[in-house]
Design a protein around this motif. Sequence first.
Motif, PDB file in Angstrom:
ATOM      1  N   THR A 174      56.277  53.952 -37.980  1.00 37.26           N
ATOM      2  CA  THR A 174      57.716  53.696 -38.044  1.00 37.26           C
ATOM      3  C   THR A 174      58.052  52.332 -37.450  1.00 37.26           C
ATOM      4  O   THR A 174      58.864  51.594 -37.997  1.00 37.26           O
ATOM      5  CB  THR A 174      58.490  54.799 -37.291  1.00 37.26           C
ATOM      6  N   ARG A 177      57.151  49.579 -39.870  1.00 34.44           N
ATOM      7  CA  ARG A 177      58.130  49.519 -40.955  1.00 34.44           C
ATOM      8  C   ARG A 177      59.445  48.922 -40.461  1.00 34.44           C
ATOM      9  O   ARG A 177      60.085  48.126 -41.146  1.00 34.44           O
ATOM     10  CB  ARG A 177      58.345  50.935 -41.510  1.00 34.44           C
ATOM     11  N   ALA A 178      59.831  49.272 -39.248  1.00 35.45           N
ATOM     12  CA  ALA A 178      61.061  48.740 -38.671  1.00 35.45           C
ATOM     13  C   ALA A 178      60.964  47.227 -38.514  1.00 35.45           C
ATOM     14  O   ALA A 178      61.889  46.487 -38.840  1.00 35.45           O
ATOM     15  CB  ALA A 178      61.311  49.386 -37.309  1.00 35.45           C
ATOM     16  N   ASN A 181      61.251  45.514 -41.880  1.00 35.46           N
ATOM     17  CA  ASN A 181      62.630  45.540 -42.368  1.00 35.46           C
ATOM     18  C   ASN A 181      63.527  44.607 -41.575  1.00 35.46           C
ATOM     19  O   ASN A 181      64.364  43.913 -42.148  1.00 35.46           O
ATOM     20  CB  ASN A 181      63.188  46.966 -42.312  1.00 35.46           C
ATOM     21  N   PHE A 182      63.322  44.601 -40.273  1.00 35.63           N
ATOM     22  CA  PHE A 182      64.133  43.703 -39.440  1.00 35.63           C
ATOM     23  C   PHE A 182      63.923  42.246 -39.853  1.00 35.63           C
ATOM     24  O   PHE A 182      64.873  41.490 -40.026  1.00 35.63           O
ATOM     25  CB  PHE A 182      63.764  43.886 -37.960  1.00 35.63           C
ATOM     26  N   ASP A 185      65.477  41.527 -43.338  1.00 38.79           N
ATOM     27  CA  ASP A 185      66.940  41.515 -43.249  1.00 38.79           C
ATOM     28  C   ASP A 185      67.433  40.259 -42.551  1.00 38.79           C
ATOM     29  O   ASP A 185      68.427  39.655 -42.947  1.00 38.79           O
ATOM     30  CB  ASP A 185      67.439  42.753 -42.475  1.00 38.79           C
ATOM     31  N   TYR A 186      66.732  39.873 -41.495  1.00 37.24           N
ATOM     32  CA  TYR A 186      67.176  38.723 -40.712  1.00 37.24           C
ATOM     33  C   TYR A 186      67.128  37.440 -41.533  1.00 37.24           C
ATOM     34  O   TYR A 186      68.059  36.645 -41.532  1.00 37.24           O
ATOM     35  CB  TYR A 186      66.317  38.582 -39.443  1.00 37.24           C
ATOM     36  N   LEU A 415      65.068  46.260 -32.781  1.00 35.02           N
ATOM     37  CA  LEU A 415      64.364  47.157 -33.702  1.00 35.02           C
ATOM     38  C   LEU A 415      64.861  48.594 -33.601  1.00 35.02           C
ATOM     39  O   LEU A 415      64.561  49.428 -34.452  1.00 35.02           O
ATOM     40  CB  LEU A 415      62.852  47.128 -33.443  1.00 35.02           C
ATOM     41  N   GLN A 416      65.630  48.863 -32.549  1.00 33.72           N
ATOM     42  CA  GLN A 416      65.982  50.260 -32.272  1.00 33.72           C
ATOM     43  C   GLN A 416      66.802  50.913 -33.378  1.00 33.72           C
ATOM     44  O   GLN A 416      66.604  52.078 -33.701  1.00 33.72           O
ATOM     45  CB  GLN A 416      66.703  50.346 -30.923  1.00 33.72           C
ATOM     46  N   LYS A 417      67.681  50.119 -33.982  1.00 36.01           N
ATOM     47  CA  LYS A 417      68.477  50.736 -35.050  1.00 36.01           C
ATOM     48  C   LYS A 417      67.624  50.989 -36.288  1.00 36.01           C
ATOM     49  O   LYS A 417      67.985  51.774 -37.157  1.00 36.01           O
ATOM     50  CB  LYS A 417      69.705  49.894 -35.374  1.00 36.01           C
ATOM     51  N   TYR A 418      66.474  50.292 -36.359  1.00 35.27           N
ATOM     52  CA  TYR A 418      65.571  50.533 -37.490  1.00 35.27           C
ATOM     53  C   TYR A 418      64.646  51.712 -37.227  1.00 35.27           C
ATOM     54  O   TYR A 418      64.280  52.442 -38.130  1.00 35.27           O
ATOM     55  CB  TYR A 418      64.717  49.293 -37.770  1.00 35.27           C
ATOM     56  N   THR A 419      64.230  51.865 -35.954  1.00 38.14           N
ATOM     57  CA  THR A 419      63.277  52.929 -35.638  1.00 38.14           C
ATOM     58  C   THR A 419      63.982  54.273 -35.430  1.00 38.14           C
ATOM     59  O   THR A 419      63.439  55.316 -35.771  1.00 38.14           O
ATOM     60  CB  THR A 419      62.492  52.629 -34.346  1.00 38.14           C
TER      61      THR A 419
END
Length: 425
Positions: A174, A177-178, A181-182, A185-186, A415-419
Amino acid sequence: MLDLKYIRENPELVRQGLLNKNAKDIIDEVLSLDEERRTLIMKTDELKSKRNQASAQIPIMKKGGEDTAPVLAEMKLVSDQITLLDEQLREVGNKLEDILRHTPNIAHSSVPVGKTAEENVETKQWLPSEFSFKNDFKVLDHIELGKKLRILDFERGTKISGSGFPLYTGKGATLERALLNFMLDYHLKHHGYTEVLPPILVNRESMEGTGQIPKMEEDMYFIEKDGLYPIPTAEVPITNIHRGEILTEKDLPIKYVGYSPCFRREAGSYGKESKGFLRVHQFNKVEMVKFVKPETSYDELEKLVVDAEDILQELKIPYRILLLCTGDLSFSAAKCYDIETWSPAENRWLEASSCSNFENFQARRANIRYRNETTKKPEFIHTLNGSGLATSRLMVSILENYQTPEGKIIVPKVLQKYTGFEIIE
RNA sequence: GGAGAGAUGGCAGAGUGGUUGAAUGCGGCGGUCUUGAAAACCGUUAAGGAUGUAAGUCCUUCCGGGGUUCGAAUCCCUGUCUCUCCGCCA
């Protein structure tokens, strides 16, 4: 590929450039082959012109009822000569092409001259606030952390595929993957890139276009049955998006960002470096690729580095930037910055990104041009790329820098909102 | 995997051995007309290479490679790719 005309006009400059890059001096051979080639071209062109004229005459003569037999006989001889000369020309041309294809790019004048990585120049160091190179507890390395927290399973990865094929499990998967994605997105949100998700098996032309082949062929995986190469970096498919095209000036710069897994054989490099994530056959990377007008490429290189740095600053990972010296530059690069992140357990810096300007070296190989609005002529564009970033080494730094004395791992804030979780324990 | 059709300029699309680098249409660019724009009309519109200070001249290129011929976009062989039908399949 280097420009033959440029070599012809600046032989000593190129000779020195190759020397600085620890490359073979091919100048004399190239110049003599070039000379030979041009002589042959003049000869064949003259004969072809003659043949073309006769070809135009023959139907007219036939219409007029003239006897064409003597002309036909003569032209037969001319054609035979052309065949012969063309063959010689092809041979010389191939030899020349082969040499040039195996010859690396030469470095930009702003690159420090040096033989080995020892002579790379550190241009910057960035450390998060309250960071210290000394820890007041015994730090675990990423392998120990991975095992203890059951987020990385190198043994089972080896069982499935072989060494160097990491298996991420649970929160480790996870987190990976986070991170991807981060980063994507950035770059999309803050740096103005267009996202692409490219094929990861490519043909030989693509590999030659970016310069992985022929020089690095041994380090590439190859699927013989289909003639396809698993990519060593997304640079290959993304740069080849515009292979053989003439781009419109107002579309430039074109900036792509894309995720891909990367495959490298790393032939002959087993040893100390190879434990855990430090050297793997498969890893994940977000890659940035730019197609730009020649006069802007060095500004674009600086921006590219900043784009990669932003990610590390958001993650609050200590890093430094190296300007590679001429001898440490890759085959296709004219200038390159490496970004290295800090590993507390290894007690050293690890390369996590490489940002390069290839000038028109790749564009020439892959025939990527743009129409210059002023001159109205197609000209080679400049290509650049940079990792933004590779997750394997970065993951080492994240795990090791974010570990607590109890051996838990705090997930970096961004990363927390992604994980969906804040801690791995 | 089996059967068939095809690949031509930025795009669409003619062209089956001889002034075809390639008709025609669209698009692009320049102009005439108009206060401006549109429409209409006229013109123009490929890339690479050799040579030359230059203007220019010449050569190559109709998917890639090979062949037949004095001459190939056009005929033959071969490779790649695309499309249609059938089968298989996430």
